[in-house]
Design a protein around this motif. Sequence first.
Motif, PDB file in Angstrom:
ATOM      1  N   LEU A 106       0.818  -1.211   0.000  1.00 30.38           N
ATOM      2  CA  LEU A 106       0.000   0.000   0.000  1.00 30.38           C
ATOM      3  C   LEU A 106       0.851   1.260   0.000  1.00 30.38           C
ATOM      4  CD1 LEU A 106      -2.858  -1.087   2.401  1.00 30.38           C
ATOM      5  CD2 LEU A 106      -3.189  -0.143   0.097  1.00 30.38           C
ATOM      6  N   ASP A 107       1.806   1.336   0.914  1.00 28.57           N
ATOM      7  CA  ASP A 107       2.652   2.523   0.966  1.00 28.57           C
ATOM      8  C   ASP A 107       3.691   2.528  -0.150  1.00 28.57           C
ATOM      9  OD1 ASP A 107       1.976   4.327   3.300  1.00 28.57           O
ATOM     10  OD2 ASP A 107       2.059   2.408   4.334  1.00 28.57           O
ATOM     11  N   ALA A 108       4.066   1.336  -0.633  1.00 26.30           N
ATOM     12  CA  ALA A 108       5.056   1.269  -1.705  1.00 26.30           C
ATOM     13  C   ALA A 108       4.539   1.863  -3.013  1.00 26.30           C
ATOM     14  CB  ALA A 108       5.501  -0.176  -1.932  1.00 26.30           C
ATOM     15  N   VAL A 109       3.216   1.827  -3.226  1.00 29.21           N
ATOM     16  CA  VAL A 109       2.676   2.288  -4.507  1.00 29.21           C
ATOM     17  C   VAL A 109       2.128   3.714  -4.451  1.00 29.21           C
ATOM     18  CG1 VAL A 109       2.134  -0.067  -5.188  1.00 29.21           C
ATOM     19  CG2 VAL A 109       0.357   1.334  -4.131  1.00 29.21           C
ATOM     20  N   LEU A 110       2.157   4.349  -3.287  1.00 23.86           N
ATOM     21  CA  LEU A 110       1.698   5.739  -3.207  1.00 23.86           C
ATOM     22  C   LEU A 110       2.516   6.612  -4.161  1.00 23.86           C
ATOM     23  CD1 LEU A 110       1.091   6.367   0.606  1.00 23.86           C
ATOM     24  CD2 LEU A 110      -0.608   6.325  -1.220  1.00 23.86           C
ATOM     25  N   GLY A 111       1.829   7.341  -5.039  1.00 21.53           N
ATOM     26  CA  GLY A 111       2.517   8.215  -5.979  1.00 21.53           C
ATOM     27  C   GLY A 111       3.139   7.514  -7.162  1.00 21.53           C
ATOM     28  N   ARG A 112       2.921   6.207  -7.294  1.00 25.69           N
ATOM     29  CA  ARG A 112       3.529   5.441  -8.397  1.00 25.69           C
ATOM     30  C   ARG A 112       2.457   5.085  -9.422  1.00 25.69           C
ATOM     31  NH1 ARG A 112       7.766   1.959  -9.632  1.00 25.69           N
ATOM     32  NH2 ARG A 112       8.831   2.510  -7.711  1.00 25.69           N
ATOM     33  N   PRO A 113       2.717   5.332 -10.712  1.00 26.94           N
ATOM     34  CA  PRO A 113       1.739   4.943 -11.740  1.00 26.94           C
ATOM     35  C   PRO A 113       1.672   3.429 -11.896  1.00 26.94           C
ATOM     36  CG  PRO A 113       3.755   5.763 -12.769  1.00 26.94           C
ATOM     37  CD  PRO A 113       3.905   6.000 -11.294  1.00 26.94           C
ATOM     38  N   LEU A 114       0.451   2.897 -11.854  1.00 26.04           N
ATOM     39  CA  LEU A 114       0.205   1.478 -12.046  1.00 26.04           C
ATOM     40  C   LEU A 114      -1.067   1.317 -12.847  1.00 26.04           C
ATOM     41  CD1 LEU A 114       0.885  -0.129  -8.531  1.00 26.04           C
ATOM     42  CD2 LEU A 114       2.203  -0.539 -10.604  1.00 26.04           C
ATOM     43  N   ALA A 115      -1.171   0.205 -13.575  1.00 25.10           N
ATOM     44  CA  ALA A 115      -2.390  -0.051 -14.333  1.00 25.10           C
ATOM     45  C   ALA A 115      -3.537  -0.438 -13.420  1.00 25.10           C
ATOM     46  CB  ALA A 115      -2.143  -1.142 -15.371  1.00 25.10           C
ATOM     47  N   GLY A 116      -3.244  -1.092 -12.304  1.00 27.53           N
ATOM     48  CA  GLY A 116      -4.286  -1.530 -11.397  1.00 27.53           C
ATOM     49  C   GLY A 116      -3.696  -2.149 -10.144  1.00 27.53           C
ATOM     50  N   VAL A 117      -4.530  -2.318  -9.128  1.00 25.37           N
ATOM     51  CA  VAL A 117      -4.103  -2.863  -7.845  1.00 25.37           C
ATOM     52  C   VAL A 117      -5.161  -3.852  -7.356  1.00 25.37           C
ATOM     53  CG1 VAL A 117      -3.474  -2.340  -5.458  1.00 25.37           C
ATOM     54  CG2 VAL A 117      -2.939  -0.698  -7.266  1.00 25.37           C
ATOM     55  N   VAL A 118      -4.723  -5.036  -6.916  1.00 21.36           N
ATOM     56  CA  VAL A 118      -5.607  -6.026  -6.301  1.00 21.36           C
ATOM     57  C   VAL A 118      -5.060  -6.314  -4.907  1.00 21.36           C
ATOM     58  CG1 VAL A 118      -6.593  -8.343  -6.439  1.00 21.36           C
ATOM     59  CG2 VAL A 118      -6.148  -7.047  -8.541  1.00 21.36           C
ATOM     60  N   LEU A 119      -5.872  -6.085  -3.876  1.00 18.85           N
ATOM     61  CA  LEU A 119      -5.464  -6.264  -2.483  1.00 18.85           C
ATOM     62  C   LEU A 119      -6.333  -7.350  -1.867  1.00 18.85           C
ATOM     63  CD1 LEU A 119      -5.282  -2.458  -1.724  1.00 18.85           C
ATOM     64  CD2 LEU A 119      -3.310  -3.973  -2.055  1.00 18.85           C
ATOM     65  N   TYR A 120      -5.712  -8.477  -1.560  1.00 18.41           N
ATOM     66  CA  TYR A 120      -6.449  -9.638  -1.048  1.00 18.41           C
ATOM     67  C   TYR A 120      -6.231  -9.731   0.463  1.00 18.41           C
ATOM     68  CZ  TYR A 120      -7.675 -14.662  -0.665  1.00 18.41           C
ATOM     69  OH  TYR A 120      -8.221 -15.881  -0.316  1.00 18.41           O
ATOM     70  N   GLU A 121      -7.257  -9.346   1.222  1.00 23.90           N
ATOM     71  CA  GLU A 121      -7.262  -9.443   2.678  1.00 23.90           C
ATOM     72  C   GLU A 121      -5.995  -8.857   3.294  1.00 23.90           C
ATOM     73  OE1 GLU A 121      -8.473 -13.388   3.843  1.00 23.90           O
ATOM     74  OE2 GLU A 121     -10.494 -13.043   3.076  1.00 23.90           O
ATOM     75  N   THR A 122      -5.912  -7.542   3.199  1.00 26.58           N
ATOM     76  CA  THR A 122      -4.763  -6.806   3.700  1.00 26.58           C
ATOM     77  C   THR A 122      -4.548  -7.083   5.184  1.00 26.58           C
ATOM     78  OG1 THR A 122      -5.293  -5.076   2.116  1.00 26.58           O
ATOM     79  CG2 THR A 122      -3.731  -4.521   3.837  1.00 26.58           C
ATOM     80  N   GLY A 123      -3.307  -7.408   5.540  1.00 29.88           N
ATOM     81  CA  GLY A 123      -2.998  -7.852   6.897  1.00 29.88           C
ATOM     82  C   GLY A 123      -2.661  -6.750   7.872  1.00 29.88           C
ATOM     83  N   MET A 124      -3.218  -5.561   7.696  1.00 28.87           N
ATOM     84  CA  MET A 124      -2.919  -4.467   8.623  1.00 28.87           C
ATOM     85  C   MET A 124      -3.606  -4.726   9.960  1.00 28.87           C
ATOM     86  SD  MET A 124      -5.323  -1.745   6.667  1.00 28.87           S
ATOM     87  CE  MET A 124      -7.085  -2.026   6.492  1.00 28.87           C
ATOM     88  N   PRO A 125      -2.998  -4.232  11.053  1.00 26.19           N
ATOM     89  CA  PRO A 125      -3.626  -4.432  12.354  1.00 26.19           C
ATOM     90  C   PRO A 125      -4.876  -3.583  12.484  1.00 26.19           C
ATOM     91  CG  PRO A 125      -1.714  -2.998  12.549  1.00 26.19           C
ATOM     92  CD  PRO A 125      -1.733  -3.497  11.136  1.00 26.19           C
TER      93      PRO A 125
END
Length: 268
Positions: A106-125
Amino acid sequence: MTETAGTVHHVPSTDGTRIGITSTGSGRPIVVVHGSLNTAQDWQPLADRLAPHVTTWAVDRRGRGTSGDNTEHSLKQEQDDIAAVLDLVGPEAILVAHSFGASVALDAVLGRPLAGVVLYETGMPGEDHFPESTIGPFEDAARRGELDVAFEMGLRNVMRLDDAGVEAFRSSPVWSARAVLMPTWGRELRALNDFDPDLGRFAAITAPALVVVGDLSPGWIVDNSRRLQRNLPNSRLVELPGQGHEAYLTGTEQFAEVLLGFVREIDS
């Protein structure tokens, strides 16, 4: 389906650690970032299924598989690892990240151009982070080499599985492969305690996004994913019926169809 080995590549991260990536297939690149209890090899069946349509670049996160490691560990280091892989693959990539890997991504892609993002059950507390009373005994057991004990403690106290859930894991063929990864799980839980709980910053991720959950997954994981999805401006939630936290293994065809549908949306 015949499983293929893929081709292993390496890219240096900011601290010099060599990060391994296994590429499989041809077409639009998909970068996979696995969770705490996995390696890139666990995603190979899905990569094989996707191979006629896309190129899967499956990352081995530091400390496992084809990647190196460092005596220090932090979320920032892992974010740098993902950034190095995305620099190699390019801005046409779709990022697919699972569990702890999604928290890093999540933080790695902030401000980075990407075609798309898929987040499967993010493990944040959630609101209750991982206290020393949870992590310390787990790490002590792992250091003593009692990996089965550590794994059971993690399933009960971190994943919050009941007796039936623990026994289902114990009787599955993945138990031994997961138990071997116990020495790196503790440090990841500690790293998650440094995760910024303000999800509002992720409104800056404007690429098309899917937030994926299984309808059999623990409620707290699903709730966290729903909270995240509400902060992603160009996102929708997808629930996988009959699946839990590892649909890439237990529902490979089902998960592949979701991903390929997302790719078709982006390409159109």
